[in-house]
Design an enzyme around this catalytic site. Structure first.
Site, mmCIF file in Angstrom:
data_model
loop_
_atom_site.group_PDB
_atom_site.id
_atom_site.type_symbol
_atom_site.label_atom_id
_atom_site.label_comp_id
_atom_site.label_asym_id
_atom_site.label_seq_id
_atom_site.Cartn_x
_atom_site.Cartn_y
_atom_site.Cartn_z
ATOM 1 N N SER A 19 3.757 14.424 55.565
ATOM 2 C CA SER A 19 5.028 14.500 54.668
ATOM 3 C C SER A 19 4.624 12.831 54.002
ATOM 4 C CB SER A 19 6.259 14.351 55.129
ATOM 5 O OG SER A 19 7.254 13.956 54.173
ATOM 6 N N HIS A 44 2.405 17.483 51.696
ATOM 7 C CA HIS A 44 3.389 17.765 51.535
ATOM 8 C C HIS A 44 4.292 16.686 50.814
ATOM 9 C CE1 HIS A 44 7.484 19.889 52.236
ATOM 10 N NE2 HIS A 44 8.021 18.840 52.438
ATOM 11 N N ASP A 46 7.862 15.239 49.147
ATOM 12 C CA ASP A 46 9.535 15.451 49.063
ATOM 13 C C ASP A 46 9.990 14.729 48.131
ATOM 14 O OD1 ASP A 46 10.142 17.042 51.921
ATOM 15 O OD2 ASP A 46 9.518 15.052 52.822
ATOM 16 N N MET A 48 13.406 13.951 45.890
ATOM 17 C CA MET A 48 14.580 13.692 45.984
ATOM 18 C C MET A 48 15.387 13.161 44.685
ATOM 19 S SD MET A 48 15.108 12.533 49.917
ATOM 20 C CE MET A 48 13.835 12.951 51.266
ATOM 21 N N HIS A 77 8.454 19.922 47.645
ATOM 22 C CA HIS A 77 9.750 20.273 48.292
ATOM 23 C C HIS A 77 10.841 19.719 47.233
ATOM 24 C CE1 HIS A 77 12.932 20.261 51.657
ATOM 25 N NE2 HIS A 77 13.092 20.994 50.701
ATOM 26 N N MET A 79 14.117 18.783 46.428
ATOM 27 C CA MET A 79 15.472 18.381 46.875
ATOM 28 C C MET A 79 16.120 18.049 45.689
ATOM 29 S SD MET A 79 14.970 17.269 50.843
ATOM 30 C CE MET A 79 13.101 16.607 50.947
ATOM 31 N N MET A 148 14.624 24.647 57.054
ATOM 32 C CA MET A 148 15.178 22.923 57.511
ATOM 33 C C MET A 148 15.749 23.007 58.993
ATOM 34 S SD MET A 148 14.020 21.446 55.004
ATOM 35 C CE MET A 148 14.783 19.636 55.582
ATOM 36 N N ASP A 182 10.619 21.772 58.539
ATOM 37 C CA ASP A 182 10.401 20.327 58.048
ATOM 38 C C ASP A 182 11.935 19.737 58.906
ATOM 39 O OD1 ASP A 182 10.402 18.116 56.735
ATOM 40 O OD2 ASP A 182 10.806 18.677 54.951
#
Length: 229
Positions: A19, A44, A46, A48, A77, A79, A148, A182
């Site tokens: 990540s 990966h 993330d 947000m 991902h 979010m 998750m 994750d």
């Protein structure tokens, strides 16, 4: 094109996905080189937005910057509150796979179809408190489910074992789906997740808090494969 990208992700399974949220962004190229030398087969990211989750991370420029320095597939991902608004820009920036949250959309099946039509493989994620049944209408449309084991966007949470039950259930009902986990994945939990049927393991601190990424990833792989103590 989405099938080609899906095949790239499948080749990484079973495997550890670092990540990048925890990497040194001041020396990103070196970080990518170290991860690739350590045997990383997929990255990966993330994303947000400070709305769907309280934290704010990065967007398309970082994805594009990573793509300039790495040919590894990128699993992004989302979010974020409105994943479809950013799907095409993310794919144009270099994302190979986009995972949206079932909690963020009204029609998960339609969202999955729209993302796939843009040429990416598509995943759907759900938080521990969301009933697994929330995925029922979209599982035929997605390539991957991200289970998750902590609530998205919050750090320092303990691994929630409900994730293991969900992995087992999904593996039994949809054996061809890629399953990803994750949250709180380390040398103590990765073997349990693999035994439950998981294919892809998102790992942050268990890699980046170690000086030697190769040793950290090798240890995680050993625990994943054999559950050695």
């Amino acid at each position: 094109m989405s099938q080609d990208k899906l095949e790239l992700i499948r080749r990484a399974a079973p495997g550890v996905l670092p990540s990048l949220l925890m990497c040194d962004f001041g020396d990103l190229k070196s970080e990518l080189d170290r991860l690739q030398q350590a045997g990383t087969q997929c990255l990966h990211l993330d994303v947000m937005d400070g709305q769907f989750v309280p934290n704010l991370t990065y967007g398309m420029p970082i994805v594009e910057g990573i793509r300039k320095h790495s040919d590894l597939p990128m699993d992004v991902h989302l979010m974020i509150k409105d994943p479809l608004a950013y799907a095409k820009p993310m794919i144009d920036a270099g994302a190979d796979s986009l995972t949206f949250h079932v909690e963020a959309v009204e029609d998960a099946a339609q969202a999955a179809r729209e993302i796939k039509s843009l040429g990416a493989c598509v995943g759907v994620a759900l938080n521990p408190s969301t009933p697994l049944e929330a995925l029922d209408g979209c599982l035929a449309e997605v390539d991957m489910v991200l289970v998750m084991s902590v609530d998205a966007g919050f750090g320092g949470q303990a691994f929630n074992p409900i994730a293991l039950e969900r992995l087992q259930t999904l593996k039994q009902s949809h054996p061809d789906l890629l399953l990803e986990i994750d949250g709180g994945i380390n040398r103590d939990t990765i073997g349990q997740a693999r035994a439950a049927g998981c294919d892809l393991f998102v790992v942050g601190s268990a890699i980046f808090k170690h000086q030697d990424y190769s040793a950290a990833i090798a240890d995680l792989n050993a625990q994943m494969s054999g559950g050695q103590s």
